[in-house]
Write a protein that holds these residues in place. Structure first.
Motif, PDB file in Angstrom:
ATOM      1  N   ARG A  38       0.813  -1.219   0.000  1.00 49.70           N
ATOM      2  CA  ARG A  38       0.000   0.000   0.000  1.00 49.70           C
ATOM      3  C   ARG A  38       0.848   1.272   0.000  1.00 49.70           C
ATOM      4  O   ARG A  38       0.495   2.263  -0.625  1.00 49.70           O
ATOM      5  CB  ARG A  38      -0.945  -0.003   1.183  1.00 49.70           C
ATOM      6  N   ALA A  39       1.984   1.231   0.692  1.00 49.09           N
ATOM      7  CA  ALA A  39       2.818   2.430   0.802  1.00 49.09           C
ATOM      8  C   ALA A  39       3.613   2.704  -0.483  1.00 49.09           C
ATOM      9  O   ALA A  39       3.712   3.844  -0.925  1.00 49.09           O
ATOM     10  CB  ALA A  39       3.773   2.301   1.987  1.00 49.09           C
ATOM     11  N   VAL A  40       4.165   1.638  -1.082  1.00 47.81           N
ATOM     12  CA  VAL A  40       5.091   1.805  -2.198  1.00 47.81           C
ATOM     13  C   VAL A  40       4.479   1.400  -3.540  1.00 47.81           C
ATOM     14  O   VAL A  40       4.926   1.845  -4.587  1.00 47.81           O
ATOM     15  CB  VAL A  40       6.390   0.996  -1.930  1.00 47.81           C
ATOM     16  N   GLY A  41       3.471   0.535  -3.497  1.00 45.31           N
ATOM     17  CA  GLY A  41       2.864   0.061  -4.739  1.00 45.31           C
ATOM     18  C   GLY A  41       3.697  -0.999  -5.436  1.00 45.31           C
ATOM     19  O   GLY A  41       3.703  -1.084  -6.657  1.00 45.31           O
ATOM     20  N   GLU A  42       4.397  -1.812  -4.641  1.00 49.02           N
ATOM     21  CA  GLU A  42       5.208  -2.902  -5.179  1.00 49.02           C
ATOM     22  C   GLU A  42       4.844  -4.199  -4.484  1.00 49.02           C
ATOM     23  O   GLU A  42       4.596  -4.215  -3.281  1.00 49.02           O
ATOM     24  CB  GLU A  42       6.701  -2.645  -4.938  1.00 49.02           C
ATOM     25  N   VAL A  43       4.855  -5.271  -5.263  1.00 49.91           N
ATOM     26  CA  VAL A  43       4.649  -6.590  -4.674  1.00 49.91           C
ATOM     27  C   VAL A  43       6.003  -7.120  -4.210  1.00 49.91           C
ATOM     28  O   VAL A  43       7.051  -6.685  -4.696  1.00 49.91           O
ATOM     29  CB  VAL A  43       3.995  -7.559  -5.689  1.00 49.91           C
ATOM     30  N   PRO A  44       6.020  -8.062  -3.265  1.00 51.78           N
ATOM     31  CA  PRO A  44       7.292  -8.638  -2.799  1.00 51.78           C
ATOM     32  C   PRO A  44       8.023  -9.354  -3.942  1.00 51.78           C
ATOM     33  O   PRO A  44       7.414  -9.756  -4.941  1.00 51.78           O
ATOM     34  CB  PRO A  44       6.859  -9.637  -1.726  1.00 51.78           C
ATOM     35  N   ASP A  45       9.322  -9.543  -3.772  1.00 53.60           N
ATOM     36  CA  ASP A  45      10.144 -10.191  -4.796  1.00 53.60           C
ATOM     37  C   ASP A  45       9.643 -11.590  -5.159  1.00 53.60           C
ATOM     38  O   ASP A  45       9.740 -12.014  -6.304  1.00 53.60           O
ATOM     39  CB  ASP A  45      11.602 -10.267  -4.335  1.00 53.60           C
ATOM     40  N   TRP A  46       9.135 -12.322  -4.209  1.00 52.06           N
ATOM     41  CA  TRP A  46       8.694 -13.694  -4.428  1.00 52.06           C
ATOM     42  C   TRP A  46       7.334 -13.779  -5.118  1.00 52.06           C
ATOM     43  O   TRP A  46       6.931 -14.851  -5.586  1.00 52.06           O
ATOM     44  CB  TRP A  46       8.617 -14.450  -3.101  1.00 52.06           C
ATOM     45  N   PHE A  47       6.632 -12.667  -5.216  1.00 55.31           N
ATOM     46  CA  PHE A  47       5.222 -12.684  -5.596  1.00 55.31           C
ATOM     47  C   PHE A  47       4.986 -13.233  -7.016  1.00 55.31           C
ATOM     48  O   PHE A  47       4.146 -14.115  -7.206  1.00 55.31           O
ATOM     49  CB  PHE A  47       4.625 -11.278  -5.471  1.00 55.31           C
ATOM     50  N   LEU A  48       5.701 -12.717  -8.010  1.00 56.32           N
ATOM     51  CA  LEU A  48       5.459 -13.179  -9.388  1.00 56.32           C
ATOM     52  C   LEU A  48       5.795 -14.653  -9.572  1.00 56.32           C
ATOM     53  O   LEU A  48       5.091 -15.360 -10.308  1.00 56.32           O
ATOM     54  CB  LEU A  48       6.227 -12.327 -10.389  1.00 56.32           C
ATOM     55  N   ALA A  49       6.833 -15.131  -8.909  1.00 51.21           N
ATOM     56  CA  ALA A  49       7.165 -16.557  -8.993  1.00 51.21           C
ATOM     57  C   ALA A  49       6.042 -17.399  -8.387  1.00 51.21           C
ATOM     58  O   ALA A  49       5.679 -18.454  -8.917  1.00 51.21           O
ATOM     59  CB  ALA A  49       8.485 -16.836  -8.293  1.00 51.21           C
ATOM     60  N   ASP A  50       5.475 -16.936  -7.282  1.00 46.85           N
ATOM     61  CA  ASP A  50       4.368 -17.648  -6.648  1.00 46.85           C
ATOM     62  C   ASP A  50       3.125 -17.618  -7.542  1.00 46.85           C
ATOM     63  O   ASP A  50       2.430 -18.619  -7.672  1.00 46.85           O
ATOM     64  CB  ASP A  50       4.059 -17.032  -5.281  1.00 46.85           C
ATOM     65  N   VAL A  51       2.873 -16.480  -8.164  1.00 46.86           N
ATOM     66  CA  VAL A  51       1.738 -16.373  -9.101  1.00 46.86           C
ATOM     67  C   VAL A  51       1.934 -17.360 -10.244  1.00 46.86           C
ATOM     68  O   VAL A  51       0.996 -18.074 -10.621  1.00 46.86           O
ATOM     69  CB  VAL A  51       1.590 -14.932  -9.636  1.00 46.86           C
ATOM     70  N   GLU A  52       3.132 -17.412 -10.809  1.00 47.69           N
ATOM     71  CA  GLU A  52       3.408 -18.322 -11.926  1.00 47.69           C
ATOM     72  C   GLU A  52       3.214 -19.777 -11.504  1.00 47.69           C
ATOM     73  O   GLU A  52       2.649 -20.579 -12.258  1.00 47.69           O
ATOM     74  CB  GLU A  52       4.827 -18.101 -12.446  1.00 47.69           C
ATOM     75  N   ARG A  53       3.662 -20.133 -10.311  1.00 55.26           N
ATOM     76  CA  ARG A  53       3.480 -21.504  -9.810  1.00 55.26           C
ATOM     77  C   ARG A  53       1.996 -21.835  -9.677  1.00 55.26           C
ATOM     78  O   ARG A  53       1.536 -22.886 -10.126  1.00 55.26           O
ATOM     79  CB  ARG A  53       4.180 -21.662  -8.459  1.00 55.26           C
ATOM     80  N   ARG A  54       1.237 -20.919  -9.092  1.00 53.36           N
ATOM     81  CA  ARG A  54      -0.201 -21.144  -8.917  1.00 53.36           C
ATOM     82  C   ARG A  54      -0.925 -21.170 -10.265  1.00 53.36           C
ATOM     83  O   ARG A  54      -1.876 -21.932 -10.460  1.00 53.36           O
ATOM     84  CB  ARG A  54      -0.797 -20.075  -8.012  1.00 53.36           C
ATOM     85  N   TYR A  55      -0.457 -20.349 -11.196  1.00 53.66           N
ATOM     86  CA  TYR A  55      -1.037 -20.329 -12.543  1.00 53.66           C
ATOM     87  C   TYR A  55      -0.847 -21.697 -13.220  1.00 53.66           C
ATOM     88  O   TYR A  55      -1.776 -22.238 -13.802  1.00 53.66           O
ATOM     89  CB  TYR A  55      -0.376 -19.218 -13.365  1.00 53.66           C
ATOM     90  N   GLN A  56       0.371 -22.249 -13.105  1.00 52.54           N
ATOM     91  CA  GLN A  56       0.648 -23.554 -13.713  1.00 52.54           C
ATOM     92  C   GLN A  56      -0.227 -24.635 -13.078  1.00 52.54           C
ATOM     93  O   GLN A  56      -0.721 -25.517 -13.786  1.00 52.54           O
ATOM     94  CB  GLN A  56       2.138 -23.901 -13.575  1.00 52.54           C
ATOM     95  N   GLU A  57      -0.426 -24.564 -11.775  1.00 48.46           N
ATOM     96  CA  GLU A  57      -1.312 -25.525 -11.097  1.00 48.46           C
ATOM     97  C   GLU A  57      -2.736 -25.404 -11.614  1.00 48.46           C
ATOM     98  O   GLU A  57      -3.420 -26.392 -11.844  1.00 48.46           O
ATOM     99  CB  GLU A  57      -1.286 -25.306  -9.590  1.00 48.46           C
ATOM    100  N   CYS A  58      -3.172 -24.181 -11.802  1.00 44.26           N
ATOM    101  CA  CYS A  58      -4.529 -23.925 -12.305  1.00 44.26           C
ATOM    102  C   CYS A  58      -4.696 -24.483 -13.724  1.00 44.26           C
ATOM    103  O   CYS A  58      -5.709 -25.071 -14.052  1.00 44.26           O
ATOM    104  CB  CYS A  58      -4.802 -22.424 -12.275  1.00 44.26           C
ATOM    105  N   ARG A  59      -3.681 -24.302 -14.559  1.00 45.59           N
ATOM    106  CA  ARG A  59      -3.729 -24.800 -15.943  1.00 45.59           C
ATOM    107  C   ARG A  59      -3.759 -26.333 -15.966  1.00 45.59           C
ATOM    108  O   ARG A  59      -4.412 -26.920 -16.833  1.00 45.59           O
ATOM    109  CB  ARG A  59      -2.529 -24.302 -16.751  1.00 45.59           C
ATOM    110  N   LYS A  60      -3.078 -26.983 -15.026  1.00 44.35           N
ATOM    111  CA  LYS A  60      -3.071 -28.433 -14.966  1.00 44.35           C
ATOM    112  C   LYS A  60      -4.453 -28.981 -14.618  1.00 44.35           C
ATOM    113  O   LYS A  60      -4.819 -30.079 -15.041  1.00 44.35           O
ATOM    114  CB  LYS A  60      -2.049 -28.943 -13.942  1.00 44.35           C
ATOM    115  N   ARG A  61      -5.198 -28.235 -13.818  1.00 46.80           N
ATOM    116  CA  ARG A  61      -6.537 -28.684 -13.395  1.00 46.80           C
ATOM    117  C   ARG A  61      -7.537 -28.617 -14.536  1.00 46.80           C
ATOM    118  O   ARG A  61      -8.583 -29.240 -14.457  1.00 46.80           O
ATOM    119  CB  ARG A  61      -7.037 -27.858 -12.228  1.00 46.80           C
TER     120      ARG A  61
END
Length: 101
Positions: free
Chosen positions: A77-100
């Motif tokens: 909220r203060a800076v408008g940036e997601v944590p460094d790990w965030f996009l990698a976690d999104v990509e992992r969850r996206y791949q799981e979603c595509r597998k389903r």
């Protein structure tokens, strides 16, 4: 605005770039379609696939955003940036979603 929505707004363009690429099978389908309106057909294929991929990315962003710590939410909220790990976690969850699918 929710933290989940804020995360989506921050990473949306990067995810749109990732989902906008016409991959090998997209080109292969386009070339073998034999249609005379290939540009329109190819555009339709790409938009359809991109829409489905962005929907899956939106779900992945929402799930990842729910795991943010209180400090990470404050930073978001203060800076408008997601944590460094965030996009990698999104990509992992996206791949799981595509597998389903």
């Amino acid at each position: 605005m929710t933290d989940e929505r804020l995360c989506w707004l921050i990473v949306r363009e990067e995810l749109r770039r990732r989902s906008g690429r016409l991959r090998f099978f997209g080109w292969f389908t386009l070339l073998l379609s034999g249609r005379t309106d290939r540009a329109t057909f190819g555009g339709d294929l790409r938009r359809e696939r991109m829409s489905a991929e962005l929907t899956d990315y939106a779900v992945a962003v929402d799930e990842s955003a729910q795991t943010l710590s209180a400090d990470e939410r404050e930073h978001l909220r203060a800076v408008g940036e997601v944590p460094d790990w965030f996009l990698a976690d999104v990509e992992r969850r996206y791949q799981e979603c595509r597998k389903r699918r």
